[in-house]
Design a protein around this motif. Structure first.
Motif, PDB file in Angstrom:
ATOM      1  N   ALA A 286       0.836  -1.208   0.000  1.00  0.00           N
ATOM      2  CA  ALA A 286       0.000   0.000   0.000  1.00  0.00           C
ATOM      3  C   ALA A 286       0.866   1.252   0.000  1.00  0.00           C
ATOM      4  CB  ALA A 286      -0.914   0.007   1.222  1.00  0.00           C
ATOM      5  N   GLU A 287       0.375   2.270  -0.684  1.00  0.00           N
ATOM      6  CA  GLU A 287       1.043   3.576  -0.712  1.00  0.00           C
ATOM      7  C   GLU A 287       0.126   4.591  -0.043  1.00  0.00           C
ATOM      8  OE1 GLU A 287       2.860   6.910  -3.830  1.00  0.00           O
ATOM      9  OE2 GLU A 287       1.887   5.085  -4.586  1.00  0.00           O
ATOM     10  N   ILE A 288       0.671   5.317   0.933  1.00  0.00           N
ATOM     11  CA  ILE A 288      -0.123   6.309   1.667  1.00  0.00           C
ATOM     12  C   ILE A 288       0.491   7.680   1.439  1.00  0.00           C
ATOM     13  CG2 ILE A 288      -0.958   7.052   3.922  1.00  0.00           C
ATOM     14  CD1 ILE A 288      -0.846   4.137   4.806  1.00  0.00           C
ATOM     15  N   LYS A 289      -0.253   8.556   0.806  1.00  0.00           N
ATOM     16  CA  LYS A 289       0.198   9.919   0.542  1.00  0.00           C
ATOM     17  C   LYS A 289      -0.465  10.871   1.540  1.00  0.00           C
ATOM     18  CE  LYS A 289       0.999   9.416  -4.442  1.00  0.00           C
ATOM     19  NZ  LYS A 289       0.659   9.944  -5.785  1.00  0.00           N
ATOM     20  N   ILE A 290       0.378  11.584   2.269  1.00  0.00           N
ATOM     21  CA  ILE A 290      -0.136  12.507   3.282  1.00  0.00           C
ATOM     22  C   ILE A 290       0.123  13.930   2.823  1.00  0.00           C
ATOM     23  CG2 ILE A 290       0.003  13.242   5.684  1.00  0.00           C
ATOM     24  CD1 ILE A 290       1.004  10.448   6.376  1.00  0.00           C
ATOM     25  N   GLY A 291      -0.953  14.701   2.630  1.00  0.00           N
ATOM     26  CA  GLY A 291      -0.840  16.090   2.218  1.00  0.00           C
ATOM     27  C   GLY A 291      -0.811  17.023   3.401  1.00  0.00           C
ATOM     28  N   LYS A 292      -1.223  18.252   3.164  1.00  0.00           N
ATOM     29  CA  LYS A 292      -1.260  19.253   4.240  1.00  0.00           C
ATOM     30  C   LYS A 292      -2.347  18.871   5.244  1.00  0.00           C
ATOM     31  CE  LYS A 292      -3.557  23.025   3.869  1.00  0.00           C
ATOM     32  NZ  LYS A 292      -4.117  24.344   3.516  1.00  0.00           N
ATOM     33  N   LEU A 293      -1.981  18.859   6.518  1.00  0.00           N
ATOM     34  CA  LEU A 293      -2.944  18.520   7.565  1.00  0.00           C
ATOM     35  C   LEU A 293      -2.842  19.532   8.702  1.00  0.00           C
ATOM     36  CD1 LEU A 293      -2.563  14.622   7.705  1.00  0.00           C
ATOM     37  CD2 LEU A 293      -4.526  15.916   6.848  1.00  0.00           C
ATOM     38  N   PRO A 294      -3.943  19.817   9.369  1.00  0.00           N
ATOM     39  CA  PRO A 294      -3.954  20.864  10.398  1.00  0.00           C
ATOM     40  C   PRO A 294      -3.542  20.355  11.776  1.00  0.00           C
ATOM     41  CG  PRO A 294      -6.155  20.013  10.126  1.00  0.00           C
ATOM     42  CD  PRO A 294      -5.287  19.256   9.138  1.00  0.00           C
ATOM     43  N   SER A 329      -5.578  14.315   3.188  1.00  0.00           N
ATOM     44  CA  SER A 329      -5.215  15.739   3.142  1.00  0.00           C
ATOM     45  C   SER A 329      -6.370  16.613   3.595  1.00  0.00           C
ATOM     46  CB  SER A 329      -4.803  16.134   1.714  1.00  0.00           C
ATOM     47  OG  SER A 329      -5.898  15.933   0.814  1.00  0.00           O
ATOM     48  N   GLN A 330      -6.029  17.852   3.897  1.00  0.00           N
ATOM     49  CA  GLN A 330      -7.058  18.847   4.250  1.00  0.00           C
ATOM     50  C   GLN A 330      -7.586  19.474   2.970  1.00  0.00           C
ATOM     51  OE1 GLN A 330      -5.797  21.856   7.039  1.00  0.00           O
ATOM     52  NE2 GLN A 330      -7.475  23.238   6.530  1.00  0.00           N
ATOM     53  N   PRO A 339     -25.493  20.701   5.768  1.00  0.00           N
ATOM     54  CA  PRO A 339     -25.825  22.128   5.906  1.00  0.00           C
ATOM     55  C   PRO A 339     -25.047  22.790   7.041  1.00  0.00           C
ATOM     56  CG  PRO A 339     -27.825  20.802   5.676  1.00  0.00           C
ATOM     57  CD  PRO A 339     -26.673  19.842   5.827  1.00  0.00           C
ATOM     58  N   ASN A 340     -24.611  24.041   6.790  1.00  0.00           N
ATOM     59  CA  ASN A 340     -23.946  24.872   7.811  1.00  0.00           C
ATOM     60  C   ASN A 340     -22.627  24.281   8.298  1.00  0.00           C
ATOM     61  OD1 ASN A 340     -26.171  26.663   7.746  1.00  0.00           O
ATOM     62  ND2 ASN A 340     -27.277  25.349   9.177  1.00  0.00           N
ATOM     63  N   GLN A 341     -21.977  23.461   7.467  1.00  0.00           N
ATOM     64  CA  GLN A 341     -20.692  22.902   7.891  1.00  0.00           C
ATOM     65  C   GLN A 341     -19.626  23.173   6.827  1.00  0.00           C
ATOM     66  OE1 GLN A 341     -20.541  18.954   9.394  1.00  0.00           O
ATOM     67  NE2 GLN A 341     -21.911  19.376  11.070  1.00  0.00           N
ATOM     68  N   ASP A 342     -19.403  24.433   6.544  1.00  0.00           N
ATOM     69  CA  ASP A 342     -18.337  24.777   5.618  1.00  0.00           C
ATOM     70  C   ASP A 342     -17.308  25.674   6.303  1.00  0.00           C
ATOM     71  OD1 ASP A 342     -20.035  27.025   5.698  1.00  0.00           O
ATOM     72  OD2 ASP A 342     -21.007  26.388   3.849  1.00  0.00           O
ATOM     73  N   SER A 343     -17.647  26.976   6.470  1.00  0.00           N
ATOM     74  CA  SER A 343     -16.654  27.896   7.023  1.00  0.00           C
ATOM     75  C   SER A 343     -16.353  27.627   8.501  1.00  0.00           C
ATOM     76  CB  SER A 343     -17.142  29.347   6.850  1.00  0.00           C
ATOM     77  OG  SER A 343     -18.388  29.523   7.510  1.00  0.00           O
ATOM     78  N   GLN A 344     -17.285  26.969   9.234  1.00  0.00           N
ATOM     79  CA  GLN A 344     -17.050  26.729  10.655  1.00  0.00           C
ATOM     80  C   GLN A 344     -16.311  25.423  10.906  1.00  0.00           C
ATOM     81  OE1 GLN A 344     -20.227  26.926   9.397  1.00  0.00           O
ATOM     82  NE2 GLN A 344     -21.061  28.877  10.073  1.00  0.00           N
ATOM     83  N   PHE A 345     -15.989  24.689   9.839  1.00  0.00           N
ATOM     84  CA  PHE A 345     -15.402  23.367   9.998  1.00  0.00           C
ATOM     85  C   PHE A 345     -14.140  23.197   9.146  1.00  0.00           C
ATOM     86  CE2 PHE A 345     -19.461  22.700  11.828  1.00  0.00           C
ATOM     87  CZ  PHE A 345     -19.386  21.567  12.617  1.00  0.00           C
ATOM     88  N   ILE A 346     -13.287  22.312   9.637  1.00  0.00           N
ATOM     89  CA  ILE A 346     -12.116  21.885   8.869  1.00  0.00           C
ATOM     90  C   ILE A 346     -12.446  20.529   8.248  1.00  0.00           C
ATOM     91  CG2 ILE A 346      -9.713  21.094   9.040  1.00  0.00           C
ATOM     92  CD1 ILE A 346      -9.382  23.067  11.360  1.00  0.00           C
ATOM     93  N   LYS A 347     -12.144  20.376   6.983  1.00  0.00           N
ATOM     94  CA  LYS A 347     -12.473  19.134   6.282  1.00  0.00           C
ATOM     95  C   LYS A 347     -11.198  18.342   5.982  1.00  0.00           C
ATOM     96  CE  LYS A 347     -14.741  17.354   2.085  1.00  0.00           C
ATOM     97  NZ  LYS A 347     -15.475  17.725   0.851  1.00  0.00           N
ATOM     98  N   ILE A 348     -11.188  17.081   6.446  1.00  0.00           N
ATOM     99  CA  ILE A 348     -10.090  16.162   6.151  1.00  0.00           C
ATOM    100  C   ILE A 348     -10.646  15.049   5.262  1.00  0.00           C
ATOM    101  CG2 ILE A 348      -8.301  14.665   7.114  1.00  0.00           C
ATOM    102  CD1 ILE A 348      -8.094  17.578   7.988  1.00  0.00           C
TER     103      ILE A 348
END
Length: 418
Positions: A286-294, A329-330, A339-348
């Motif tokens: 398996a290959e695991i690519k890790i991008g930018k994460l908070p 990645s983020q 609904p209502n989960q964009d600017s108030q949330f971080i998405k991984i």
């Protein structure tokens, strides 16, 4: 004779003029009584003069009359001098039958009046009194507020606020609070029983399972027939699977608790997880690519469990002859499907190139014990993704999934911005 006739006609004309003035004066007096006149213009020697009437409070009286609370004026001994329509409706009598009576006649306990007047001397103006109605003999709670009108006017102003609806809401709130406390007590008892149950599972149940597996391995297979050997293997596999199920149940239950949150670098957490999964990653190439994460404020134990489950899940359901590719990645500037989960949330996002799944299965996968494949196709007990959902709920977040059959699967994690 002619002079007498002239005098009579003059007197009659003067009488008619006086009648007109009297009628005009009476009209003004009636208008003043009704509150329709605020001022008078009087001509004195040809010069008009404006006279304001001290009793010209028509607008004020109209406001009081239409007031959404009971309003009265009383003498110091409690005699009602005036009451508005709202108070009449509260008591159940027309105002003309109330005026002239004493206010304490409408108290459920008339002894309260003395203490109310006494308290007014010391600046205490608000009280809660129980009134009684006249017709149906019912009572209702009310807030009564007194204002001393002296020296401007001899009397006391009274405002009566019906508290019936407020009391109903308070009683309903108290009942709901009592029911909630009972439910909390029941929940605490249930949690205590659950903890005892988990203790039984993790200790008392695992010990006989360990012995079954141990003594099964000590049996000399040379003395067994092929059918017996097959049966022994089935028993061993079943015991091992039951042992795995016990571990998963204990793990699922443990994630109902809120653990201490600390600042975590997700890249470091995932790096530790991949170190732990080194054997299976190497075995499956398996290959695991890790991008930018908070950096998040979260439980380290639960974050390790979360990403371990998701990475293991992605490797398990890979395509035959296709090495698993997992990208973590983020995602910035996203539009959430929740609904209502964009600017108030971080998405991984955790994306793989595995076998994917049909859209009809997407709502089932987070349910505990839910399996989409037969046990002989893929291992597991159907608890891993339920644990992931539980962990995200513990962190006030959400987990969603996107997938197409044979096109891979993407898990979206939404963490609230703290």
């Amino acid at each position: 004779m002619q002079d007498n006739k002239t005098n009579i006609e003059f007197l009659l004309a003067e009488i008619e003029a006086l009648k007109e003035k009297l009628y005009e004066s009476n009209s003004i007096v009636d208008a003043i009584k009704d509150g329709d006149v605020d001022a008078l213009v009087v001509n004195t020697n040809g010069t008009p003069q404006l006279y304001s009437l001290e009793t010209a409070d028509y607008t004020f009286r109209l406001l009081i009359e239409k007031f959404g609370q009971g309003a009265l004026s009383i003498s110091r001994n409690g005699l009602i001098l005036y009451c508005n329509e709202y108070f009449s409706k509260l008591i159940g009598l027309p105002s003309e039958k109330i005026i002239g009576n004493y206010i304490y006649e409408y108290f459920d306990n008339d002894n309260n009046f003395v203490s109310i007047i006494e308290a007014l001397r010391y600046g205490v103006t608000t009280h809660e009194i129980v009134f009684k109605t006249v017709n149906d003999k019912k009572t209702f709670p009310a807030n009564i507020s007194l204002t001393d009108l002296e020296p401007a006017v001899q009397g006391i102003g009274v405002v009566v606020t019906d508290l019936t609806d407020k009391k109903k809401h308070e009683d309903a709130l108290l009942n709901n609070q009592k029911e909630l406390e009972e439910k909390i007590n029941e929940l605490n008892k249930t949690n205590a029983n659950l903890e005892e149950f988990i203790h039984v599972i993790s200790h008392d149940l695992k010990e006989p399972l360990r012995k079954i597996v141990m003594y099964n391995g000590r049996i000399d297979g040379s003395y067994l027939t092929e059918a017996d050997t097959k049966s022994m293997n089935v028993m061993k596999v079943s015991a091992l699977r039951l042992n795995s199920l016990v571990d998963d149940l204990v793990s699922y239950s443990s994630h109902t608790a809120q653990e201490e949150r600390t600042k975590l670098n997700l890249s470091e957490v995932i790096s530790e997880v991949t170190d732990d999964l080194e054997i299976i990653i190497t075995d499956k190439k398996a290959e695991i690519k890790i991008g930018k994460l908070p950096v998040l404020k979260a439980s380290k134990v639960q974050m390790r469990q979360l990403f371990a489950n998701l990475i293991t899940n992605a490797i398990k359901y890979c395509k035959p002859d296709h090495p698993p590719l997992i990208e973590i990645s983020q995602i910035d500037n996203f539009e959430s499907e929740i609904p209502n989960q964009d600017s108030q949330f971080i998405k991984i996002q955790i994306k793989d190139n595995g076998i994917g799944m049909e859209k009809t299965h997407l709502l089932k996968i987070f349910t505990i014990f839910q399996r989409l494949h037969a046990k002989n196709e893929y291992s597991g007990n159907g608890i891993g993704l339920a644990i992931c959902k539980k962990i995200m709920e513990n962190h006030s977040g959400n987990i969603t999934v996107e997938s197409n059959l044979n096109e891979g699967t993407t898990f979206n994690l939404y963490f609230p911005i703290v």
